[in-house]
Design a protein around this motif. Structure first.
Motif, mmCIF file in Angstrom:
data_model
loop_
_atom_site.group_PDB
_atom_site.id
_atom_site.type_symbol
_atom_site.label_atom_id
_atom_site.label_comp_id
_atom_site.label_asym_id
_atom_site.label_seq_id
_atom_site.Cartn_x
_atom_site.Cartn_y
_atom_site.Cartn_z
ATOM 1 N N SER A 190 0.844 -1.193 0.000
ATOM 2 C CA SER A 190 0.000 0.000 0.000
ATOM 3 C C SER A 190 0.882 1.247 0.000
ATOM 4 O O SER A 190 2.026 1.226 0.464
ATOM 5 C CB SER A 190 -0.920 -0.005 1.236
ATOM 6 N N HIS B 248 -5.874 0.652 0.121
ATOM 7 C CA HIS B 248 -5.919 -0.610 0.852
ATOM 8 C C HIS B 248 -4.771 -1.514 0.414
ATOM 9 O O HIS B 248 -4.276 -1.427 -0.719
ATOM 10 C CB HIS B 248 -7.252 -1.338 0.606
ATOM 11 N N TRP C 113 -4.303 -8.965 2.368
ATOM 12 C CA TRP C 113 -4.635 -8.672 3.764
ATOM 13 C C TRP C 113 -4.835 -9.999 4.504
ATOM 14 O O TRP C 113 -5.876 -10.639 4.430
ATOM 15 C CB TRP C 113 -5.896 -7.819 3.834
ATOM 16 N N ASN D 66 -2.393 0.551 11.642
ATOM 17 C CA ASN D 66 -2.743 1.652 10.745
ATOM 18 C C ASN D 66 -2.122 2.972 11.208
ATOM 19 O O ASN D 66 -1.674 3.784 10.387
ATOM 20 C CB ASN D 66 -4.272 1.799 10.663
ATOM 21 N N TYR E 146 -11.447 1.656 10.609
ATOM 22 C CA TYR E 146 -10.972 0.493 9.837
ATOM 23 C C TYR E 146 -11.024 -0.782 10.701
ATOM 24 O O TYR E 146 -11.482 -1.844 10.265
ATOM 25 C CB TYR E 146 -9.552 0.717 9.336
ATOM 26 N N SER F 218 -14.345 0.964 1.948
ATOM 27 C CA SER F 218 -14.096 1.851 0.808
ATOM 28 C C SER F 218 -14.788 3.197 1.011
ATOM 29 O O SER F 218 -14.291 4.231 0.541
ATOM 30 C CB SER F 218 -14.605 1.186 -0.479
ATOM 31 N N SER G 10 -12.372 5.085 3.172
ATOM 32 C CA SER G 10 -11.206 5.529 2.401
ATOM 33 C C SER G 10 -11.560 6.716 1.513
ATOM 34 O O SER G 10 -10.739 7.622 1.298
ATOM 35 C CB SER G 10 -10.688 4.371 1.540
ATOM 36 N N SER H 111 -11.178 1.069 -4.812
ATOM 37 C CA SER H 111 -10.939 0.751 -3.401
ATOM 38 C C SER H 111 -11.761 -0.462 -2.969
ATOM 39 O O SER H 111 -11.294 -1.331 -2.206
ATOM 40 C CB SER H 111 -11.306 1.967 -2.543
ATOM 41 N N TRP I 133 -10.072 -3.816 -1.538
ATOM 42 C CA TRP I 133 -10.392 -4.311 -0.189
ATOM 43 C C TRP I 133 -10.928 -5.750 -0.260
ATOM 44 O O TRP I 133 -10.484 -6.623 0.463
ATOM 45 C CB TRP I 133 -11.425 -3.396 0.461
#
Length: 598
Positions: A49, A54, A58, A91, A104, A155, A158, A169, A173
């Motif tokens: 990222s 994102h 993940w 984060n 988040y 999203s 974001s 996004s 994600w």
């Protein structure tokens, strides 16, 4: 009192210690999951990222989802709180600060909670790859629905925080979260619930080395396939994964999928490997790779389940065979199995002791050959079993060289549908049982005081007496004024008089006549010969009773009634006639025998 006090005092401390250990274990697992979450989240944000968008991959949510699926629901709030804190820390350290990043973690925990709740509803134990249905449920809820719901919310945040375009996004994600959950959750769940530790302890050292070798080989194959872009050989990891499934089972297969997933994820980060050859952009590549992993799971895990079930079935069959062997080795019975044409296929148990033949000597012989060595009864029962296969056929027999021993053979046909495919014969020693049965029958037929037959014994014996038209008489006898003897001298003396009288009658009768006690002071005698012979017998009996009276110290006399047997008359009517003549003798003054009808 002291001991009871000590136990009552000690019990609460034990109750406190055990929950404390459980609490410590729960906290340790939750902290481990949180640490993994932070490590995965911070690493993937830094590597995939730019600090605003994102992450491409993940893996973090898989750590908390695996923990929830392996723990009771009462532990979920604590685990989710630690997961949210780990998300916030990762984060905060790797992105530009914005108030929205607080959300988040909440979104990630919400999608994890949705996946865990739905999966636990489908299975109380949270099994996710135990079979094809569980695998599909896991892929649908954890790989599709939950990440899609989280992608919409994430999203949106974001877009507000960093101005990121919503659709790219959303795609980023969803693909990153779904991929991470599918790859890592099964593996981490098996780590958290102790499945891997238990499996490793249960495997012999040789199998552990084999499992490690296969995992290393699979890792090498995966590294080669995803480390180059020249050859589209995505089938190769599936081949090595199937080898893992066949040789090492479901847990090793899950670890193999993680290896493929990590290899593919690293390849996606650096945009190399056969997936990079797919035309359609990063999001399409991620979806393609996720589908590839789903196909691998759907292919390899049923194979692993099938192999495991067959291995369990073979182990159970071996266990039952060993148990059957132990039972037969210690069985007091001999068991013989014959095929449809009468050949002995199998013999076990006490064949040496009961039949005088070893099991090896029985195997291969025909039923007729064994019947010649053992007893013709075996062949007769076998023919009866073939004629009436629905029934068990039983008979006693003796070996020629062991006449004292009584053996019982039970023969039953073996059916396959409507067809007889064989015969099973079981032989057991019933010598003691038959002796007990004879003794019980004897006691039921014998007067306990005088030890001569009672009425039931008399009736059974008279049926076995071949009359052949010869003259015979039935005599009914009792002691005159027996109640006076009991009243004057007591019942013990009366009983002695009965015993001595019975012995005198039996001695005088010899083997020619049948004597029984009906009860009280009444005796029943079956006399061979005509009325004159019967009267002669009673004349001798009265002389013997006179001698008996002298030995007893008091006088006893008898009265009797004699009725001649008639082949056309029923035994009951003859008995009634003898009884009438007995009472005529008593009314006539006792100490006499009446043989006339009037």
């Amino acid at each position: 009192m002291t001991r009871r006090y000590t136990e009552q005092f000690a019990m609460p401390s034990q109750d406190i210690i055990l929950p404390t250990r459980r609490s410590q274990h729960r906290v340790a697992l939750a902290l481990t999951a949180a640490l993994l979450y932070f490590s995965f989240a911070a690493g993937t944000i830094l590597l995939t990222s730019d600090g605003k968008s994102h992450a491409t991959v993940w893996l973090a949510d898989a750590a908390v989802l695996a923990l929830l699926l392996s723990r009771p629901k009462s532990d979920w709030p604590f685990a989710l709180a630690l997961g949210w804190a780990a998300n916030l820390a990762a984060n905060a350290l790797t992105r530009e600060w914005a108030p929205g990043i607080i959300l988040y973690g909440a979104i990630n925990m919400a999608q994890v909670l949705l996946a865990a709740w739905t999966l636990r509803r489908c299975s109380d134990r949270g099994e996710i790859l135990a079979n094809a249905r569980a695998t599909f449920t896991f892929l649908f809820w954890a790989g599709l629905i939950a990440p899609a719901a989280g992608a919409i919310a994430g999203s949106t945040i974001s877009l507000v925080n960093y101005g990121e375009a919503f659709l790219p996004s959303l795609e980023r994600w969803y693909s990153s979260n779904a991929l991470g959950i599918v790859i890592l959750t099964p593996f981490l769940k098996s780590c958290f619930d102790g499945s891997y530790a238990s499996a490793i302890r249960a495997r012999p050292p040789r199998n552990r080395i084999e499992d490690l070798g296969l995992l290393l080989f699979h890792a090498a194959v995966s590294a080669f396939v995803f480390g180059q872009s020249g050859l589209p050989v995505l089938f190769a990891p599936l081949c090595s994964l199937l080898l893992l499934a066949f040789r090492s089972g479901r847990l090793a297969t899950q670890a193999g999928v993680v290896i493929v997933g990590i290899s593919g994820a690293l390849a996606a980060i650096y945009h190399v490997g056969p997936v990079a050859l797919v035309q359609g952009g990063p999001v399409f590549e991620a979806i393609f790779f996720q589908s590839y992993l789903a196909i691998m799971l759907g292919t390899a895990l049923p194979v692993a389940a099938l192999v495991a079930s067959r291995a369990e079935a073979l182990a159970e069959a071996a266990r039952r065979e060993e148990l059957l062997r132990i039972i037969l080795d210690h069985s007091p019975d001999a068991i013989l199995s014959f095929d449809g044409v009468g050949g002995c296929q199998w013999a076990d148990g006490a064949t040496d002791e009961l039949l005088g033949l070893s099991a090896a000597a029985c195997r291969g012989a025909s039923i007729d050959e064994l019947a010649l060595k053992i007893s013709p009864v075996l062949a007769n029962l076998s023919r009866a079993a073939l004629a009436a296969p629905a029934e068990a056929h039983i008979a006693d027999f003796n070996l020629a060289n062991r006449k004292v021993r009584v053996l019982e053979a039970t023969v039953k046909a073996v059916m396959s549908g409507e067809r007889v495919v064989g015969i099973v014969a079981t032989v057991r020693d019933v010598t003691a049982q038959r002796a007990r049965e004879r003794e019980i029958a004897r006691l039921a037929m014998t007067d306990p005081l005088t030890q001569i037959p009672n009425r039931a014994g008399f009736d059974a014996a008279i049926e076995r007496v071949p009359m052949k038209g010869e003259a015979a008489c039935l005599a009914l006898v009792d002691i005159d004024n027996f109640k006076g003897i009991n009243d004057r001298f007591g019942h013990k003396v009366g009983d002695r008089a009965l015993v001595e009288l019975a012995a005198t009658i039996v001695r005088l009768a010899g083997g020619k006549h049948l004597v029984a006690r009906l009860g009280g002071d009444e005796f029943l005698i079956l006399l061979t010969g005509d009325i004159a012979a019967a009267q002669c017998f009673f004349g001798n009996l009265q002389q013997e009773i006179a001698v008996l009276s002298a030995s007893l110290g008091f006088e006893i006399t008898i009265s009797g009634g004699i009725a001649e047997l008639n082949a056309l008359a029923e035994m009951d009517s003859i008995f009634e006639e003898a009884d009438r003549r007995l009472y005529r003798a008593k009314r006539g003054g006792r100490n006499q025998v009446t043989a006339t009808a009037h």
